[in-house]
Design a protein around this motif. Structure first.
Motif, PDB file in Angstrom:
ATOM      1  N   SER A   1       0.840  -1.187   0.000  1.00  0.00           N
ATOM      2  CA  SER A   1       0.000   0.000   0.000  1.00  0.00           C
ATOM      3  C   SER A   1       0.881   1.244   0.000  1.00  0.00           C
ATOM      4  O   SER A   1       1.380   1.676   1.039  1.00  0.00           O
ATOM      5  CB  SER A   1      -0.925   0.000   1.229  1.00  0.00           C
ATOM      6  N   SER A   2       1.084   1.815  -1.155  1.00  0.00           N
ATOM      7  CA  SER A   2       1.885   3.029  -1.264  1.00  0.00           C
ATOM      8  C   SER A   2       1.364   3.876  -2.413  1.00  0.00           C
ATOM      9  O   SER A   2       0.746   3.366  -3.354  1.00  0.00           O
ATOM     10  CB  SER A   2       3.364   2.687  -1.476  1.00  0.00           C
ATOM     11  N   LYS A   3       1.638   5.159  -2.315  1.00  0.00           N
ATOM     12  CA  LYS A   3       1.164   6.111  -3.317  1.00  0.00           C
ATOM     13  C   LYS A   3       2.360   6.786  -3.969  1.00  0.00           C
ATOM     14  O   LYS A   3       3.219   7.334  -3.285  1.00  0.00           O
ATOM     15  CB  LYS A   3       0.255   7.161  -2.656  1.00  0.00           C
ATOM     16  N   ILE A   4       2.398   6.732  -5.285  1.00  0.00           N
ATOM     17  CA  ILE A   4       3.497   7.322  -6.037  1.00  0.00           C
ATOM     18  C   ILE A   4       2.937   8.313  -7.046  1.00  0.00           C
ATOM     19  O   ILE A   4       2.033   7.974  -7.824  1.00  0.00           O
ATOM     20  CB  ILE A   4       4.337   6.250  -6.750  1.00  0.00           C
ATOM     21  N   THR A   5       3.462   9.524  -7.039  1.00  0.00           N
ATOM     22  CA  THR A   5       3.067  10.558  -7.994  1.00  0.00           C
ATOM     23  C   THR A   5       4.194  10.777  -8.992  1.00  0.00           C
ATOM     24  O   THR A   5       5.369  10.839  -8.613  1.00  0.00           O
ATOM     25  CB  THR A   5       2.745  11.882  -7.276  1.00  0.00           C
ATOM     26  N   ILE A   6       3.835  10.882 -10.253  1.00  0.00           N
ATOM     27  CA  ILE A   6       4.796  11.153 -11.319  1.00  0.00           C
ATOM     28  C   ILE A   6       4.426  12.484 -11.950  1.00  0.00           C
ATOM     29  O   ILE A   6       3.288  12.671 -12.388  1.00  0.00           O
ATOM     30  CB  ILE A   6       4.765  10.048 -12.387  1.00  0.00           C
ATOM     31  N   ILE A   7       5.381  13.385 -11.982  1.00  0.00           N
ATOM     32  CA  ILE A   7       5.152  14.686 -12.614  1.00  0.00           C
ATOM     33  C   ILE A   7       5.859  14.696 -13.957  1.00  0.00           C
ATOM     34  O   ILE A   7       7.085  14.588 -14.027  1.00  0.00           O
ATOM     35  CB  ILE A   7       5.643  15.832 -11.730  1.00  0.00           C
ATOM     36  N   GLY A   8       5.064  14.810 -15.011  1.00  0.00           N
ATOM     37  CA  GLY A   8       5.585  14.736 -16.366  1.00  0.00           C
ATOM     38  C   GLY A   8       5.084  13.491 -17.062  1.00  0.00           C
ATOM     39  O   GLY A   8       5.424  12.381 -16.663  1.00  0.00           O
ATOM     40  N   ALA A   9       4.253  13.652 -18.093  1.00  0.00           N
ATOM     41  CA  ALA A   9       3.654  12.516 -18.791  1.00  0.00           C
ATOM     42  C   ALA A   9       4.259  12.319 -20.170  1.00  0.00           C
ATOM     43  O   ALA A   9       3.606  11.801 -21.083  1.00  0.00           O
ATOM     44  CB  ALA A   9       2.141  12.697 -18.898  1.00  0.00           C
ATOM     45  N   GLY A  10       5.515  12.733 -20.328  1.00  0.00           N
ATOM     46  CA  GLY A  10       6.216  12.467 -21.580  1.00  0.00           C
ATOM     47  C   GLY A  10       6.594  10.997 -21.667  1.00  0.00           C
ATOM     48  O   GLY A  10       6.110  10.165 -20.898  1.00  0.00           O
TER      49      GLY A  10
ATOM     50  N   SER B   1       0.057   1.021  -4.835  1.00  0.00           N
ATOM     51  CA  SER B   1      -1.377   0.752  -4.950  1.00  0.00           C
ATOM     52  C   SER B   1      -2.105   1.951  -5.554  1.00  0.00           C
ATOM     53  O   SER B   1      -3.216   1.821  -6.062  1.00  0.00           O
ATOM     54  CB  SER B   1      -1.976   0.425  -3.580  1.00  0.00           C
ATOM     55  N   GLU B   2      -1.455   3.124  -5.484  1.00  0.00           N
ATOM     56  CA  GLU B   2      -2.012   4.339  -6.090  1.00  0.00           C
ATOM     57  C   GLU B   2      -0.936   5.028  -6.913  1.00  0.00           C
ATOM     58  O   GLU B   2       0.191   5.205  -6.452  1.00  0.00           O
ATOM     59  CB  GLU B   2      -2.493   5.318  -5.018  1.00  0.00           C
ATOM     60  N   ILE B   3      -1.291   5.421  -8.128  1.00  0.00           N
ATOM     61  CA  ILE B   3      -0.386   6.164  -9.002  1.00  0.00           C
ATOM     62  C   ILE B   3      -1.114   7.399  -9.501  1.00  0.00           C
ATOM     63  O   ILE B   3      -2.258   7.321  -9.970  1.00  0.00           O
ATOM     64  CB  ILE B   3       0.062   5.312 -10.205  1.00  0.00           C
ATOM     65  N   VAL B   4      -0.456   8.545  -9.378  1.00  0.00           N
ATOM     66  CA  VAL B   4      -1.008   9.807  -9.884  1.00  0.00           C
ATOM     67  C   VAL B   4      -0.054  10.336 -10.947  1.00  0.00           C
ATOM     68  O   VAL B   4       1.157  10.416 -10.719  1.00  0.00           O
ATOM     69  CB  VAL B   4      -1.155  10.853  -8.759  1.00  0.00           C
ATOM     70  N   LEU B   5      -0.580  10.665 -12.104  1.00  0.00           N
ATOM     71  CA  LEU B   5       0.218  11.218 -13.198  1.00  0.00           C
ATOM     72  C   LEU B   5      -0.213  12.651 -13.457  1.00  0.00           C
ATOM     73  O   LEU B   5      -1.387  12.918 -13.715  1.00  0.00           O
ATOM     74  CB  LEU B   5       0.040  10.366 -14.464  1.00  0.00           C
ATOM     75  N   ILE B   6       0.739  13.574 -13.364  1.00  0.00           N
ATOM     76  CA  ILE B   6       0.452  14.999 -13.505  1.00  0.00           C
ATOM     77  C   ILE B   6       1.252  15.566 -14.671  1.00  0.00           C
ATOM     78  O   ILE B   6       2.448  15.285 -14.805  1.00  0.00           O
ATOM     79  CB  ILE B   6       0.821  15.760 -12.214  1.00  0.00           C
ATOM     80  N   ASP B   7       0.599  16.362 -15.501  1.00  0.00           N
ATOM     81  CA  ASP B   7       1.298  17.026 -16.606  1.00  0.00           C
ATOM     82  C   ASP B   7       0.575  18.321 -16.938  1.00  0.00           C
ATOM     83  O   ASP B   7      -0.651  18.411 -16.778  1.00  0.00           O
ATOM     84  CB  ASP B   7       1.347  16.118 -17.835  1.00  0.00           C
TER      85      ASP B   7
ATOM     86  N   VAL C   1       7.482  10.918  -4.851  1.00  0.00           N
ATOM     87  CA  VAL C   1       7.176  11.774  -6.000  1.00  0.00           C
ATOM     88  C   VAL C   1       8.351  11.680  -6.970  1.00  0.00           C
ATOM     89  O   VAL C   1       9.507  11.853  -6.583  1.00  0.00           O
ATOM     90  CB  VAL C   1       6.952  13.241  -5.588  1.00  0.00           C
ATOM     91  N   ILE C   2       8.041  11.400  -8.221  1.00  0.00           N
ATOM     92  CA  ILE C   2       9.050  11.293  -9.272  1.00  0.00           C
ATOM     93  C   ILE C   2       8.867  12.471 -10.218  1.00  0.00           C
ATOM     94  O   ILE C   2       7.776  12.672 -10.760  1.00  0.00           O
ATOM     95  CB  ILE C   2       8.895   9.982 -10.047  1.00  0.00           C
ATOM     96  N   ILE C   3       9.919  13.252 -10.426  1.00  0.00           N
ATOM     97  CA  ILE C   3       9.824  14.416 -11.309  1.00  0.00           C
ATOM     98  C   ILE C   3      10.604  14.136 -12.594  1.00  0.00           C
ATOM     99  O   ILE C   3      11.817  13.921 -12.563  1.00  0.00           O
ATOM    100  CB  ILE C   3      10.354  15.686 -10.628  1.00  0.00           C
TER     101      ILE C   3
END
Length: 315
Positions: A2-11, A28-34, A73-75
């Motif tokens: 159970s972990s949440k990972i956010t990725i900034i940049g959808a290239g 268990s959760e992924i957020v993609l932001i662009d 958070v991955i940038i």
């Protein structure tokens, strides 16, 4: 897990990281932001339609508030170098992008561990560390994690043994001044010189390892892939996903990633890759493995090259 990972940049890189994470039991959760919301939504729609073939996972295209409570958070945001554009111009453009991202994401995810993938990776890691005000243990750059994988791939090809038997690393910047500390390279517990002799006993026709050729392979792999297919994203995605799994693991692992140095090897106030112990608390320590005098000089040269660029940009 159970972990949440956010990725900034959808290239290409960010989307491939999201896809790779969606196929593994890391988050268990992924957020993609662009900034291009349609692009992020399209990538998520494509990815989530394949998640029915695995255990349930949440993946959404969101905005900064959706990153709240992220564990990692991955940038990846940034632009590629354009024809005629200098390295300094590219760096300043991507630093400006980092300036716009940093306050927005730190505000909603102040406790997350941050992996900086945007290029030039070491300078972007340094910029994020200075701009964010977060404790440095929460920040690392992907650095030479990929370069190290490329090194082990080439050594594996040469010797015909699994990469898991190879312990060799790339130090310095994720770029042209990176180098291999050959004094710290081992195969199955033997130095490379020792292993050359061991293998030669059974394979008389095996040529001695050409260390310059190996380093050239490491340095040019990225540009070779770009020339052949337009971009690199599979290997970097896998390397970043591995870093995520290590940060979420029960104990620390020692890897080559970009971190802020404070006097280690005589290097101060710059981010580059050496050996670092990382785990649930982020970067726990720099592991100061012994280097030869020549290797230390190469590390200083790499640090100075990065500092020269930093001195020419507006942070």
């Amino acid at each position: 897990m159970s972990s949440k990972i956010t990725i900034i940049g959808a290239g290409s890189v960010g989307a491939t990281i999201a896809y790779t994470l969606s196929q593994r039991s890391i988050a268990s959760e992924i957020v993609l932001i662009d900034i291009n919301k349609d692009k992020a939504e399209g990538e998520v729609m494509d990815i989530e339609q394949g998640t029915s073939f695995r255990e349930p996972i949440s993946i959404v295209a969101g905005d900064y508030p959706d990153a709240a409570d992220s564990d990692i958070v991955i940038i990846t945001s940034g632009i590629a170098r354009k024809p005629g554009q200098t390295r300094i111009e590219l760096t300043q453009t991507n630093v400006n992008i980092m300036k716009s991202i940093t306050p927005e994401i730190v505000k909603v995810a102040p406790k997350a561990l941050y992996i900086i993938v945007s290029n030039p990776c070491d300078i972007m890691t340094y910029a994020f560390a200075k701009l964010s005000g977060l404790p440095e243990n929460q920040i690392l750059g992907s650095g030479t994690a990929l370069d190290t994988a490329r090194l082990r791939c080439r050594l594996s090809q040469h010797y015909g043994v699994s990469e898991k038997n190879i312990h060799a690393y790339v130090f310095g910047e994720h770029g042209d001044t990176s180098f291999v500390p050959w004094s710290r390279a081992f195969v199955a517990g033997a130095t490379l010189d020792e292993f050359d002799k061991i293998v030669h006993e059974d394979q008389k026709d095996l040529q001695p390892l050409d260390r310059e050729e190996v380093l050239e392979y490491v340095h040019t792999s990225g540009s070779t892939v770009i020339a052949k297919k337009g971009a690199t994203f599979y290997a970097v995605a896998v390397s970043v996903c591995r870093l995520c799994s290590l940060l979420l693991a029960a104990s620390d692992t020692i890897v080559s990633v970009s971190t802020m140095l404070h006097g280690e090897y005589g290097v101060e106030d710059v981010c580059l890759s050496t050996m670092a112990s990382i785990g649930p608390e982020g970067v726990k320590r720099i592991v100061r493995v012994p280097l030869t005098e020549e290797e230390t000089e190469k590390l200083h040269a790499s640090a100075n090259a990065l500092k020269d660029v930093i001195a020419q940009i507006d942070l």
